[in-house]
Design an enzyme around this catalytic site. Structure first.
Site, PDB file in Angstrom:
ATOM      1  N   ALA A 170      -2.201  -4.163  -2.786  1.00 18.11           N
ATOM      2  CA  ALA A 170      -2.637  -3.943  -4.163  1.00 18.11           C
ATOM      3  C   ALA A 170      -4.149  -3.752  -4.137  1.00 18.11           C
ATOM      4  O   ALA A 170      -4.818  -4.190  -3.193  1.00 18.11           O
ATOM      5  CB  ALA A 170      -2.247  -5.140  -5.023  1.00 18.11           C
ATOM      6  N   GLY A 193       0.842  -5.829  -0.968  1.00 20.33           N
ATOM      7  CA  GLY A 193       1.707  -5.090  -1.875  1.00 20.33           C
ATOM      8  C   GLY A 193       2.302  -3.851  -1.207  1.00 20.33           C
ATOM      9  O   GLY A 193       3.391  -3.402  -1.580  1.00 20.33           O
ATOM     10  N   GLU A 246       5.276  -5.065   0.520  1.00 20.64           N
ATOM     11  CA  GLU A 246       6.286  -5.369  -0.510  1.00 20.64           C
ATOM     12  C   GLU A 246       6.913  -4.084  -1.058  1.00 20.64           C
ATOM     13  O   GLU A 246       8.108  -4.037  -1.329  1.00 20.64           O
ATOM     14  CB  GLU A 246       5.637  -6.193  -1.631  1.00 20.64           C
ATOM     15  CG  GLU A 246       5.275  -7.594  -1.136  1.00 20.64           C
ATOM     16  CD  GLU A 246       4.400  -8.376  -2.097  1.00 20.64           C
ATOM     17  OE1 GLU A 246       3.382  -7.811  -2.563  1.00 20.64           O
ATOM     18  OE2 GLU A 246       4.709  -9.537  -2.385  1.00 20.64           O
ATOM     19  N   GLU A 251      -2.505 -11.633   1.919  1.00 20.86           N
ATOM     20  CA  GLU A 251      -3.053 -12.131   0.647  1.00 20.86           C
ATOM     21  C   GLU A 251      -3.731 -13.493   0.820  1.00 20.86           C
ATOM     22  O   GLU A 251      -4.659 -13.826   0.103  1.00 20.86           O
ATOM     23  CB  GLU A 251      -1.931 -12.253  -0.399  1.00 20.86           C
ATOM     24  CG  GLU A 251      -1.380 -10.933  -0.898  1.00 20.86           C
ATOM     25  CD  GLU A 251      -0.177 -10.441  -0.108  1.00 20.86           C
ATOM     26  OE1 GLU A 251       0.014 -10.872   1.058  1.00 20.86           O
ATOM     27  OE2 GLU A 251       0.569  -9.608  -0.646  1.00 20.86           O
TER      28      GLU A 251
HETATM   29  C1  HXC Z   1      -8.896  -1.979  -2.425  1.00 16.87           C
HETATM   30  C2  HXC Z   1      -9.147  -1.385  -0.224  1.00 16.87           C
HETATM   31  C3  HXC Z   1      -8.007  -2.131   0.123  1.00 16.87           C
HETATM   32  C4  HXC Z   1      -7.311  -2.820  -0.921  1.00 16.87           C
HETATM   33  C5  HXC Z   1      -8.788  -1.230   1.910  1.00 16.87           C
HETATM   34  N1  HXC Z   1      -9.597  -0.846   0.904  1.00 16.87           N
HETATM   35  N2  HXC Z   1      -7.812  -2.020   1.460  1.00 16.87           N
HETATM   36  N3  HXC Z   1      -9.577  -1.310  -1.496  1.00 16.87           N
HETATM   37  N4  HXC Z   1      -7.808  -2.709  -2.173  1.00 16.87           N
HETATM   38  N5  HXC Z   1      -6.208  -3.529  -0.694  1.00 16.87           N
HETATM   39  C6  HXC Z   1     -10.784   0.031   0.995  1.00 16.87           C
HETATM   40  C7  HXC Z   1     -11.954  -0.660   1.645  1.00 16.87           C
HETATM   41  O1  HXC Z   1     -12.640  -1.445   0.698  1.00 16.87           O
HETATM   42  C8  HXC Z   1     -12.767   0.515   2.128  1.00 16.87           C
HETATM   43  O2  HXC Z   1     -13.478   1.067   1.046  1.00 16.87           O
HETATM   44  C9  HXC Z   1     -11.699   1.521   2.531  1.00 16.87           C
HETATM   45  O3  HXC Z   1     -10.503   1.114   1.863  1.00 16.87           O
HETATM   46  C10 HXC Z   1     -11.432   1.501   4.023  1.00 16.87           C
HETATM   47  O4  HXC Z   1     -11.171   0.170   4.413  1.00 16.87           O
HETATM   48  P1  HXC Z   1     -11.960  -0.570   5.593  1.00 16.87           P
HETATM   49  O5  HXC Z   1     -11.823  -2.026   5.336  1.00 16.87           O
HETATM   50  O6  HXC Z   1     -13.328  -0.043   5.750  1.00 16.87           O
HETATM   51  O7  HXC Z   1     -11.082  -0.125   6.853  1.00 16.87           O
HETATM   52  P2  HXC Z   1     -10.804  -0.941   8.199  1.00 16.87           P
HETATM   53  O8  HXC Z   1     -12.075  -1.593   8.688  1.00 16.87           O
HETATM   54  O9  HXC Z   1     -10.116   0.031   9.094  1.00 16.87           O
HETATM   55  O10 HXC Z   1      -9.786  -2.121   7.798  1.00 16.87           O
HETATM   56  C11 HXC Z   1      -8.505  -1.793   7.337  1.00 16.87           C
HETATM   57  C12 HXC Z   1      -7.837  -3.034   6.709  1.00 16.87           C
HETATM   58  C13 HXC Z   1      -8.794  -3.637   5.619  1.00 16.87           C
HETATM   59  C14 HXC Z   1      -7.547  -4.097   7.770  1.00 16.87           C
HETATM   60  C15 HXC Z   1      -6.530  -2.580   6.096  1.00 16.87           C
HETATM   61  O11 HXC Z   1      -9.198  -2.582   4.732  1.00 16.87           O
HETATM   62  C16 HXC Z   1      -8.195  -4.723   4.821  1.00 16.87           C
HETATM   63  O12 HXC Z   1      -8.101  -5.889   5.243  1.00 16.87           O
HETATM   64  N6  HXC Z   1      -7.765  -4.405   3.574  1.00 16.87           N
HETATM   65  C17 HXC Z   1      -7.235  -5.383   2.649  1.00 16.87           C
HETATM   66  C18 HXC Z   1      -5.845  -5.760   3.007  1.00 16.87           C
HETATM   67  C19 HXC Z   1      -5.276  -6.824   2.053  1.00 16.87           C
HETATM   68  O13 HXC Z   1      -5.849  -7.919   1.918  1.00 16.87           O
HETATM   69  N7  HXC Z   1      -4.191  -6.492   1.380  1.00 16.87           N
HETATM   70  C20 HXC Z   1      -3.590  -7.380   0.388  1.00 16.87           C
HETATM   71  C21 HXC Z   1      -4.168  -7.113  -0.967  1.00 16.87           C
HETATM   72  S1  HXC Z   1      -3.568  -8.232  -2.163  1.00 16.87           S
HETATM   73  P3  HXC Z   1     -15.035   1.469   1.186  1.00 16.87           P
HETATM   74  O14 HXC Z   1     -15.429   1.852  -0.204  1.00 16.87           O
HETATM   75  O15 HXC Z   1     -15.732   0.280   1.725  1.00 16.87           O
HETATM   76  O16 HXC Z   1     -14.985   2.634   2.143  1.00 16.87           O
HETATM   77  C22 HXC Z   1      -2.036  -7.700  -2.535  1.00 16.87           C
HETATM   78  C23 HXC Z   1      -1.304  -8.502  -3.563  1.00 16.87           C
HETATM   79  C24 HXC Z   1       0.009  -7.877  -3.936  1.00 16.87           C
HETATM   80  O17 HXC Z   1      -1.554  -6.754  -2.018  1.00 16.87           O
HETATM   81  C25 HXC Z   1       0.500  -8.480  -5.194  1.00 16.87           C
HETATM   82  C26 HXC Z   1       1.546  -7.629  -5.859  1.00 16.87           C
HETATM   83  C27 HXC Z   1       1.079  -6.381  -6.507  1.00 16.87           C
END
Ligand code: HXC
Length: 259
Positions: A67, A110, A113, A133
């Site tokens: 998400a 998400g 999911e 998360e």
């Molecule tokens: C918003 C995101 C994002 C996310 C990545 N980006 N994941 N933006 N929401 N979930 C953005 C980054 O901010 C970055 O933007 C660009 O995408 C590239 O990501 P990087 O981090 O620079 O890439 P990398 O170093 O290769 O790392 C990849 C990654 C990391 C490991 C996937 O991005 C990451 O940990 N993302 C978050 C994963 C996460 O926590 N997911 C769960 C979310 S909560 P910029 O502008 O800096 O280039 C969730 C709750 C669900 O899903 C509930 C139900 C709906």
């Protein structure tokens, strides 16, 4: 809106409806607008009599990295409650036609999911699965704590959800989270191929079979078996059942009509 700005890209290939998530700059992070567009397109394909199977894909780099964290960061419990984003996910859950997921790269939170809302999962060998998360102070909210243990078993699901560690495509395959793993060059083409193979079967039988399998996660065994039996009997009211069985007896290929 130009192609680059569309949150999803939709096209058809014969009886297969294809949808690609399209927020490449944020690794296909799922914001409410994207989810609304996705649910609407899924419903369009679900209602379209010419579409038998749906393929859902991301890019080679990311299926979806979760998400949209930026969108959620400043939300309150009241704003989250009031916008009721999970109503959109419910619409995807209700899709009757089979959904083939073509997953490559990040499949997290998400995103993971959403993948578990699909029916057959074709994964690239580069795919990485996780529910991270916990790293950002929350927990799965779109079914992760319920669907992941049903696929992986309790111990591994707990490990993934509590530690935030990722599973490789091979681990996901070994533990039943995905259906097949293929080289990354082929993940999308393979998913479309699988979708076409499924689309060659009887459309009503496909929908009933999907409903039957999903029921297995909702009911005790005896009730599930009774449900299955009713669906099975009902198929004998279809032309496709006659065609399928007669074609076998007559040693020819069946032509299903979805009737
Ligand atoms: C918003 C995101 C994002 C996310 C990545 N980006 N994941 N933006 N929401 N979930 C953005 C980054 O901010 C970055 O933007 C660009 O995408 C590239 O990501 P990087 O981090 O620079 O890439 P990398 O170093 O290769 O790392 C990849 C990654 C990391 C490991 C996937 O991005 C990451 O940990 N993302 C978050 C994963 C996460 O926590 N997911 C769960 C979310 S909560 P910029 O502008 O800096 O280039 C969730 C709750 C669900 O899903 C509930 C139900 C709906």
């Amino acid at each position: 809106m130009s192609h680059e700005e569309s949150l999803i890209l939709a096209e058809t290939d014969g009886h297969v409806g294809i949808i690609r998530l399209n927020r490449p700059k944020v690794l296909n992070a799922l914001n409410p607008e994207l989810m609304a567009a996705l649910a609407a397109q899924m419903e369009t394909y679900d209602k379209d009599p010419g579409i038998y199977v749906i393929v859902l894909s991301g890019s080679e780099k990311a299926w979806a990295a979760g998400a949209d964290i930026g969108d959620m960061a400043e939300q309150s419990v009241v704003s989250m409650y009031e916008r009721d984003q999970f109503a959109t996910w419910e619409r995807i859950k209700r899709v009757k036609k089979p959904i083939v997921a073509a997953v490559s790269g990040w499949c997290l939170g998400g995103g993971c999911e959403l993948m578990m809302h699909c029916d057959v999962v074709i994964a690239s060998e580069t795919a990485q699965f996780g529910q991270p998360e916990i790293n950002i102070g929350v927990m799965p909210g779109a079914g992760g704590t319920q669907r992941l243990p049903r696929a992986l078993g309790k111990a591994l699901a707990m490990d993934v959800i509590l530690s935030g560690r990722f599973l490789s495509a091979q681990e996901a395959l070994d533990h039943g989270l995905v259906s097949r793993v293929v080289p990354k060059e082929h993940f999308f083409a393979e998913a479309v191929k699988v979708a076409h193979a499924i689309a060659s079967k009887g459309p009503i039988a496909l929908r009933f079979a999907k409903e039957g399998v999903l029921k297995a996660f909702e009911t005790p065994l005896s009730e599930g078996l009774e449900f299955e039996r009713k669906l099975f009997y009902m198929l004998f009211a279809t032309e496709d059942q006659k065609e399928g069985m007669r074609a076998f007896v007559e040693k020819r290929k069946p032509t299903f009509k979805g009737k």
